[in-house]
Design an enzyme around this catalytic site. Structure first.
Site, PDB file in Angstrom:
ATOM      1  N   CYS A  45       0.863  -1.185   0.000  1.00  0.00           N
ATOM      2  CA  CYS A  45       0.000   0.000   0.000  1.00  0.00           C
ATOM      3  C   CYS A  45       0.896   1.231   0.000  1.00  0.00           C
ATOM      4  CB  CYS A  45      -0.923   0.001   1.219  1.00  0.00           C
ATOM      5  SG  CYS A  45      -1.774   1.581   1.429  1.00  0.00           S
ATOM      6  N   CYS A  96       0.520   3.442   3.087  1.00  0.00           N
ATOM      7  CA  CYS A  96       1.169   2.857   4.269  1.00  0.00           C
ATOM      8  C   CYS A  96       2.678   3.105   4.205  1.00  0.00           C
ATOM      9  CB  CYS A  96       0.882   1.360   4.358  1.00  0.00           C
ATOM     10  SG  CYS A  96      -0.766   0.963   4.981  1.00  0.00           S
ATOM     11  N   ASP A 134      -0.284  16.252  -2.659  1.00  0.00           N
ATOM     12  CA  ASP A 134      -0.635  15.280  -3.688  1.00  0.00           C
ATOM     13  C   ASP A 134       0.404  15.346  -4.806  1.00  0.00           C
ATOM     14  OD1 ASP A 134      -3.571  13.800  -4.574  1.00  0.00           O
ATOM     15  OD2 ASP A 134      -2.094  14.163  -6.144  1.00  0.00           O
ATOM     16  N   HIS A 164      -8.295   8.237   2.283  1.00  0.00           N
ATOM     17  CA  HIS A 164      -7.596   9.533   2.225  1.00  0.00           C
ATOM     18  C   HIS A 164      -8.602  10.607   1.889  1.00  0.00           C
ATOM     19  CE1 HIS A 164      -7.373   7.560  -1.717  1.00  0.00           C
ATOM     20  NE2 HIS A 164      -7.441   8.754  -2.277  1.00  0.00           N
TER      21      HIS A 164
HETATM   22  P1  DGP Z   1      -7.779   8.901  -5.403  1.00  0.00           P
HETATM   23  O1  DGP Z   1      -7.763   8.906  -6.905  1.00  0.00           O
HETATM   24  O2  DGP Z   1      -8.965   9.617  -4.797  1.00  0.00           O
HETATM   25  O3  DGP Z   1      -7.588   7.505  -4.856  1.00  0.00           O
HETATM   26  O4  DGP Z   1      -6.515   9.762  -4.968  1.00  0.00           O
HETATM   27  C1  DGP Z   1      -5.230   9.258  -4.932  1.00  0.00           C
HETATM   28  C2  DGP Z   1      -4.303  10.422  -4.991  1.00  0.00           C
HETATM   29  O5  DGP Z   1      -3.056  10.010  -4.510  1.00  0.00           O
HETATM   30  C3  DGP Z   1      -4.072  10.992  -6.398  1.00  0.00           C
HETATM   31  O6  DGP Z   1      -4.513  12.343  -6.448  1.00  0.00           O
HETATM   32  C4  DGP Z   1      -2.569  10.911  -6.588  1.00  0.00           C
HETATM   33  C5  DGP Z   1      -2.045  10.682  -5.204  1.00  0.00           C
HETATM   34  N1  DGP Z   1      -0.878   9.835  -5.119  1.00  0.00           N
HETATM   35  C6  DGP Z   1      -0.767   8.563  -5.575  1.00  0.00           C
HETATM   36  N2  DGP Z   1       0.448   8.068  -5.293  1.00  0.00           N
HETATM   37  C7  DGP Z   1       1.102   9.045  -4.610  1.00  0.00           C
HETATM   38  C8  DGP Z   1       2.413   9.136  -4.040  1.00  0.00           C
HETATM   39  O7  DGP Z   1       3.224   8.208  -4.086  1.00  0.00           O
HETATM   40  N3  DGP Z   1       2.731  10.310  -3.438  1.00  0.00           N
HETATM   41  C9  DGP Z   1       1.851  11.359  -3.361  1.00  0.00           C
HETATM   42  N4  DGP Z   1       2.284  12.474  -2.759  1.00  0.00           N
HETATM   43  N5  DGP Z   1       0.617  11.308  -3.879  1.00  0.00           N
HETATM   44  C10 DGP Z   1       0.254  10.165  -4.504  1.00  0.00           C
END
Ligand code: DGP
Length: 113
Positions: free
Chosen positions: A5, A8, A31, A99
């Site tokens: 994950c 996580c 994000d 989240h």
């Molecule tokens: P959702 O699509 O609602 O599940 O949002 C997931 C969000 O997580 C998306 O806007 C991109 C972000 N995201 C995914 N992987 C990573 C990561 O490794 N680091 C960060 N900072 N954000 C991430």
């Protein structure tokens, strides 16, 4: 902690993130793919796959997360902002760890796409 994950791994520090807040319950970080000038993710340290997967024992934690979101928005000097949690693929959930997106810094349209 759930193996494989990504959130996580961010919570444990295995994967780097730009954190703006951490407390006993949650971490908030920028994000990777921002959709607004401020786009933060507030993530509980406990692995809960989505809001739909939370159980009654999670209620106090969910309440504290709302309090953390309010405090984080204030510390980021956001007065207008949106808090979103996507549940399921049809709603756009791509990471199966609860989240909350906190978006602000521009006018946000309604209804969302
Ligand atoms: P959702 O699509 O609602 O599940 O949002 C997931 C969000 O997580 C998306 O806007 C991109 C972000 N995201 C995914 N992987 C990573 C990561 O490794 N680091 C960060 N900072 N954000 C991430």
């Amino acid at each position: 902690m759930s193996e494989n994950c990504i959130f996580c791994k961010i919570v444990s520090g295995q994967v780097k993130s730009q954190n703006v807040h951490e407390d006993d319950d949650c971490v908030a970080f920028k994000d990777l793919n921002p959709q607004a000038p401020t786009h933060l993710l507030v993530v509980p340290k406990k692995h809960i796959p989505s809001l739909a997967a939370a159980v009654s024992g999670d209620e106090a934690l969910l309440g504290r997360l709302q309090g953390a979101i309010r405090a984080i928005a204030k510390s980021q000097k956001l007065d207008s902002y949106r808090v979103v949690t996507n549940i399921g693929r049809m709603a756009g959930q791509s990471v199966d760890h609860l989240h909350y997106h906190v978006l602000g810094g521009r006018r946000l349209g309604w209804p969302p796409g």
